[in-house]
Design a protein around this motif. Structure first.
Motif, PDB file in Angstrom:
ATOM      1  N   PRO A 215       0.796  -1.239   0.000  1.00 36.29           N
ATOM      2  CA  PRO A 215       0.000   0.000   0.000  1.00 36.29           C
ATOM      3  C   PRO A 215       0.826   1.286   0.000  1.00 36.29           C
ATOM      4  CG  PRO A 215      -1.016  -1.614   1.449  1.00 36.29           C
ATOM      5  CD  PRO A 215       0.288  -2.211   1.002  1.00 36.29           C
TER       6      PRO A 215
ATOM      7  N   TRP B  17       1.485   2.272  -3.522  1.00 38.87           N
ATOM      8  CA  TRP B  17       0.252   2.749  -4.161  1.00 38.87           C
ATOM      9  C   TRP B  17      -0.037   4.204  -3.776  1.00 38.87           C
ATOM     10  CZ3 TRP B  17      -2.538   0.398  -7.897  1.00 38.87           C
ATOM     11  CH2 TRP B  17      -2.386  -0.964  -8.086  1.00 38.87           C
ATOM     12  N   HIS B  18       0.089   4.513  -2.497  1.00 36.27           N
ATOM     13  CA  HIS B  18      -0.220   5.866  -2.033  1.00 36.27           C
ATOM     14  C   HIS B  18       0.732   6.882  -2.668  1.00 36.27           C
ATOM     15  CE1 HIS B  18      -3.063   4.054   0.562  1.00 36.27           C
ATOM     16  NE2 HIS B  18      -2.232   3.705   1.525  1.00 36.27           N
TER      17      HIS B  18
ATOM     18  N   ASP C 238     -10.929  -0.566  -5.665  1.00 33.23           N
ATOM     19  CA  ASP C 238     -10.657   0.831  -5.379  1.00 33.23           C
ATOM     20  C   ASP C 238     -10.437   1.576  -6.699  1.00 33.23           C
ATOM     21  OD1 ASP C 238      -9.527   3.269  -4.726  1.00 33.23           O
ATOM     22  OD2 ASP C 238      -8.307   2.468  -3.097  1.00 33.23           O
TER      23      ASP C 238
ATOM     24  N   TRP D  11      -6.871   3.350  -6.992  1.00 33.24           N
ATOM     25  CA  TRP D  11      -5.766   2.459  -7.355  1.00 33.24           C
ATOM     26  C   TRP D  11      -5.921   1.965  -8.790  1.00 33.24           C
ATOM     27  CZ3 TRP D  11      -3.916  -1.241  -2.898  1.00 33.24           C
ATOM     28  CH2 TRP D  11      -3.539  -0.474  -1.792  1.00 33.24           C
TER      29      TRP D  11
ATOM     30  N   TRP E  85     -10.684  -2.698   3.129  1.00 29.41           N
ATOM     31  CA  TRP E  85      -9.824  -1.725   2.460  1.00 29.41           C
ATOM     32  C   TRP E  85      -8.512  -1.496   3.200  1.00 29.41           C
ATOM     33  CZ3 TRP E  85     -11.295  -1.703  -2.147  1.00 29.41           C
ATOM     34  CH2 TRP E  85     -12.651  -1.683  -2.495  1.00 29.41           C
ATOM     35  N   ASN E  86      -8.560  -1.282   4.482  1.00 28.88           N
ATOM     36  CA  ASN E  86      -7.344  -1.007   5.250  1.00 28.88           C
ATOM     37  C   ASN E  86      -6.681  -2.319   5.647  1.00 28.88           C
ATOM     38  OD1 ASN E  86      -5.345   0.312   6.692  1.00 28.88           O
ATOM     39  ND2 ASN E  86      -6.599   0.480   8.549  1.00 28.88           N
TER      40      ASN E  86
ATOM     41  N   GLN F  14      -3.145  -4.537   5.073  1.00 33.63           N
ATOM     42  CA  GLN F  14      -1.762  -4.324   4.663  1.00 33.63           C
ATOM     43  C   GLN F  14      -1.320  -5.267   3.547  1.00 33.63           C
ATOM     44  OE1 GLN F  14      -0.118  -1.721   5.647  1.00 33.63           O
ATOM     45  NE2 GLN F  14       1.635  -2.212   4.339  1.00 33.63           N
TER      46      GLN F  14
ATOM     47  N   ARG G 240      -3.043  -6.047   0.995  1.00 34.74           N
ATOM     48  CA  ARG G 240      -3.724  -5.722  -0.257  1.00 34.74           C
ATOM     49  C   ARG G 240      -2.722  -5.119  -1.237  1.00 34.74           C
ATOM     50  NH1 ARG G 240      -7.433  -1.852  -2.492  1.00 34.74           N
ATOM     51  NH2 ARG G 240      -6.981  -0.303  -0.891  1.00 34.74           N
ATOM     52  N   SER G 241      -2.506  -5.797  -2.376  1.00 37.97           N
ATOM     53  CA  SER G 241      -1.481  -5.378  -3.331  1.00 37.97           C
ATOM     54  C   SER G 241      -2.061  -4.998  -4.684  1.00 37.97           C
ATOM     55  CB  SER G 241      -0.459  -6.500  -3.527  1.00 37.97           C
ATOM     56  OG  SER G 241      -1.100  -7.671  -4.021  1.00 37.97           O
TER      57      SER G 241
END
Length: 385
Positions: free
Chosen positions: A27, A30-31, A51, A54, A90-91, A93, A95-96
């Motif tokens: 993440p 991504w951010h 999302d 993303w 969603w939150n 860690q 998640r790629s």
């Protein structure tokens, strides 16, 4: 060519108009990309399945592949998990990709749909999920059987086809369904040392766990593929079987206990006419002939610097029967190299693995939080041109 045509051409061992690309990252990366591209941040609603922010990053990078996942469409009952917790999609860690990922969260702890545990731990540049072996304390098969294993009815794929249609809104992408893991999930729940010792000496519990996971995974995958039909191009599963210099077990043990379960997964995908992508880190070369025989079409991640996984040798010996995905080093090159180093490595990989097709360019695992943004962008210049 559309992205879908480009990947299909490469996987058919023909030369596409350019090397297709894929993208996976933690993440934190991504951010940074969201900020770099000036994409307006917005948290998706709980009724969404990916999302859109993303997803916009993937469009900016001209990424050809997309993933929908088994844990994107599950909604287990709260009664199956610890009280005073809540679902989180969603939150997460791990998640790629833009796909949401289901977790049951309590204070300082999380659980996936199978009951595997996680604890978030900070490092110098971000956060990672530390595994918690939730079934390590069980001493009998009966205790393992009494674990709350997921029910396939916890999944609802009625929205899956519309999700794929949304992913294709800006042009047809190559889309794969992530079906999950067997061996890796089982040892993560049991504890690696205990699981491997039992598999070698008293395999009753490990075999039960892997067979139970395989049965659930197959049923869930069938329901997913029934729902999406021709909208999904490939099925993807993952199980790390090797370390940097050798397999984690003997080939005989793998053929006895792991291959039969993997063969069942491949058979299901093939029964729906889908190509199969398989992920295993490490020095897995001794198993590649078996994987090809089983029907694996694409091998990921082609981990650099490990025994027997040199790109030129893999292409020479297996490139007419197997396609490759990944190959860009996340340990040394991406975090520590210069943008020019990365451009040179990409050029070399596309020349070696991508000649006459058979290659999808990507990092050798999720791009990690210590990777400079300039290096991430250098990796994708081939697509941005």
């Amino acid at each position: 060519m559309s992205s879908r045509q480009r990947v299909e051409t490469a996987l058919a061992h023909r030369q596409p108009d350019r090397t297709p690309v894929d993208f996976l990252a933690v993440p934190e990366i991504w951010h940074q990309l969201v900020d770099h591209f000036g994409i307006e941040p917005a948290k998706p609603g709980d009724d969404q399945f990916f999302d859109p922010v993303w997803e916009a990053v993937l469009d900016k990078l001209d990424v050809d592949c997309r993933v929908i996942s088994f844990d994107q469409f599950c909604a287990p009952p709260a009664s199956a998990f610890a009280p005073k917790g809540r679902p989180e999609v969603w939150n997460v860690q791990s998640r790629s990709t833009p796909a949401r990922m289901w977790r049951w969260k309590t204070d300082g702890f999380a659980t996936d749909v199978f009951g595997r545990g996680f604890r978030e731990v900070a490092n110098a540049s971000g956060v990672y999920e530390e595994n918690i072996a939730t079934l390590a304390g069980a001493s009998t098969l009966a205790e393992i059987q009494a674990h709350t294993w997921p029910d396939p009815d916890w999944w609802d794929f009625s929205s899956a086809k519309s999700v794929v249609e949304a992913l294709n809104r800006n042009g047809a992408k190559h889309i794969r369904f992530r079906m999950g893991t067997v061996f890796e999930l089982a040892w993560q729940m049991r504890g690696m040392e205990k699981f491997l010792m039992e598999l070698a000496g008293e395999p009753e519990i490990p075999v039960y766990m892997m067979e139970r996971i395989t049965d659930i995974t197959i049923e869930v995958t069938k329901r997913a593929l029934d729902a999406v039909g021709d909208a999904v191009d490939m099925v993807y599963f993952y199980d790390d079987l090797a370390a940097n210099v050798s397999l984690l077990m003997s080939k005989k043990m793998w053929r006895t206990h792991i291959r039969p379960r993997h063969a069942r997964l491949v058979e299901v995908a093939k029964s729906y006419g889908k190509k199969v992508m398989y992920h295993t880190d490490g020095a897995v070369r001794p198993l590649i002939p078996d994987l090809i025989e089983m029907g694996v079409d694409v091998l990921n991640p082609i981990q650099p610097g490990v025994t027997g996984m040199e790109a030129d040798g893999l292409k020479r010996d297996f490139g007419d029967r197997l396609a490759f995905h990944g190959g860009v080093d996340i340990v040394g090159l991406l975090p520590k190299g210069s943008p020019d180093d990365i451009r040179a490595a990409v050029k070399d990989l596309t020349r070696v693995l991508g000649t006459d097709g058979g290659y999808v360019l990507a990092s050798s695992h999720h791009i990690q939080s210590d990777t400079p943004l300039a290096n991430v962008l250098a990796l994708y210049e081939i697509a941005l041109r």
